[in-house]
Design a protein around this motif. Structure first.
Motif, PDB file in Angstrom:
ATOM      1  N   LEU A 113      21.291  -0.867 -28.127  1.00  0.00           N
ATOM      2  CA  LEU A 113      21.229  -1.410 -26.775  1.00  0.00           C
ATOM      3  C   LEU A 113      22.271  -0.769 -25.866  1.00  0.00           C
ATOM      4  N   SER A 114      23.418  -0.411 -26.422  1.00  0.00           N
ATOM      5  CA  SER A 114      24.510   0.063 -25.586  1.00  0.00           C
ATOM      6  C   SER A 114      24.169   1.366 -24.891  1.00  0.00           C
ATOM      7  N   GLU A 165      13.542  -3.211 -24.633  1.00  0.00           N
ATOM      8  CA  GLU A 165      13.268  -3.194 -23.195  1.00  0.00           C
ATOM      9  C   GLU A 165      14.593  -3.205 -22.452  1.00  0.00           C
ATOM     10  N   SER A 166      14.719  -2.330 -21.470  1.00  0.00           N
ATOM     11  CA  SER A 166      15.970  -2.232 -20.724  1.00  0.00           C
ATOM     12  C   SER A 166      15.668  -1.961 -19.254  1.00  0.00           C
ATOM     13  N   TYR A 225      20.397  -5.004 -17.947  1.00  0.00           N
ATOM     14  CA  TYR A 225      20.242  -5.811 -19.158  1.00  0.00           C
ATOM     15  C   TYR A 225      19.364  -5.051 -20.138  1.00  0.00           C
ATOM     16  N   SER A 226      19.577  -5.297 -21.412  1.00  0.00           N
ATOM     17  CA  SER A 226      18.757  -4.710 -22.466  1.00  0.00           C
ATOM     18  C   SER A 226      18.502  -5.769 -23.523  1.00  0.00           C
ATOM     19  N   ILE A 227      17.312  -5.738 -24.084  1.00  0.00           N
ATOM     20  CA  ILE A 227      16.964  -6.685 -25.143  1.00  0.00           C
ATOM     21  C   ILE A 227      16.235  -5.935 -26.254  1.00  0.00           C
ATOM     22  N   LEU A 228      16.648  -6.200 -27.480  1.00  0.00           N
ATOM     23  CA  LEU A 228      16.038  -5.594 -28.658  1.00  0.00           C
ATOM     24  C   LEU A 228      15.586  -6.702 -29.595  1.00  0.00           C
ATOM     25  N   ILE A 281      20.896  -8.847 -27.235  1.00  0.00           N
ATOM     26  CA  ILE A 281      20.890  -8.714 -25.783  1.00  0.00           C
ATOM     27  C   ILE A 281      22.224  -8.162 -25.303  1.00  0.00           C
ATOM     28  N   THR A 282      22.195  -7.256 -24.326  1.00  0.00           N
ATOM     29  CA  THR A 282      23.396  -6.888 -23.582  1.00  0.00           C
ATOM     30  C   THR A 282      23.112  -7.124 -22.112  1.00  0.00           C
ATOM     31  N   LYS A 283      24.108  -7.599 -21.371  1.00  0.00           N
ATOM     32  CA  LYS A 283      23.895  -7.957 -19.964  1.00  0.00           C
ATOM     33  C   LYS A 283      25.169  -7.713 -19.164  1.00  0.00           C
TER      34      LYS A 283
END
Length: 250
Positions: free
Chosen positions: A8-9, A112-113, A135-138, A234-236
């Motif tokens: 995600l990063s 999805e990012s 934001y990114s979600i895996l 998730i990263t946000k």
């Protein structure tokens, strides 16, 4: 859970460059449109050398390496890049969307990012940028795990705000665990992501109130939910601003 956050990063790191200067208001829309099209076409054609023609040399090398490492995880990634409407401060921007999936054994990994980035260009080259939303979600697992993410894009300095990651389907008697961690910009850029300690979740997701710093800037959050049917990471990015007028970009 470290490998999930590292994947995600990239979606954050690829857009973190040098903060914009005040002269960026002179960025030309025509240049932004051209760069957006060139980047989208070449990234979807898996041509990492496009960074050499659209960024400075130092930035290009770093982004090229990040991109190639990312493709090793998600070789079928698809990019959509388009010019965004002009911000209320006069700056031009682009929207970036990345979608990808990969099967490993019986599990499907789905990424999805989305990012919104202000740019300054010169001679059809990006010379400065500022990431404003991201934001990114895996998700991994056999079945889709529907969730709702409620995390603000921007908040006022020193205020408390809620981070909610809600599982939409009842968990019944299932046991789920999760965790949330504040990430540093360095951890995002270097993809040196810390492990997130997981603990049992009594409700249907992660619900936490957090404190914004007293100085303006950015906060980066990483969250993980371990579900019997898969894992969600998730990263946000949350912008920390001083004035209410800066809460909205438009």
């Amino acid at each position: 859970m470290n490998h999930f956050l590292r994947a995600l990063s990239f979606c954050l790191a690829i857009t973190i460059l040098t903060p914009l200067g005040e002269s960026s208001v002179l960025a030309q829309d025509a240049s932004i449109k051209k760069i957006s099209k060139v980047l989208q076409n070449n990234l979807n054609k898996k041509n990492p050398q496009v960074f050499r023609t659209t960024f400075s040399n130092e930035q290009a090398l770093r982004l090229e390496n990040l991109y190639e490492n990312f493709l090793e995880r998600f070789p079928n990634a698809e990019w959509a890049i388009e010019k965004s409407k002009v911000f209320k401060d006069g700056r031009s921007a682009i929207n970036i969307s990345i979608k990808a999936n990969q099967f490993k054994g019986d599990y499907l990994y789905k990424l999805e990012s989305k990012q919104k980035i202000a740019l300054e260009t010169k001679k059809n080259k990006i010379i400065d940028s500022e990431i404003l939303e991201s934001y990114s979600i895996l998700k991994s697992g056999i079945h889709e795990i529907p969730i709702t993410i409620s995390i603000p894009n921007s908040v006022l300095t020193g205020t408390k705000y809620d981070i909610d990651v809600i599982l939409e389907k009842p968990i019944n008697d299932m046991i789920i665990a999760g965790g949330l961690i504040n990430l540093s910009k360095k951890e995002i850029e270097t993809r040196n992501m810390p492990n997130i300690e997981l603990s049992p979740l009594g409700g249907g997701g992660i619900f936490k109130s957090v404190q914004a710093p007293i100085k303006p800037g950015n906060q980066y959050w990483g969250a993980v939910i371990a579900h019997p049917e898969g894992i969600i990471s998730i990263t946000k990015l949350v912008r920390i601003v001083e004035n209410k007028s800066n809460l909205s970009l438009y």
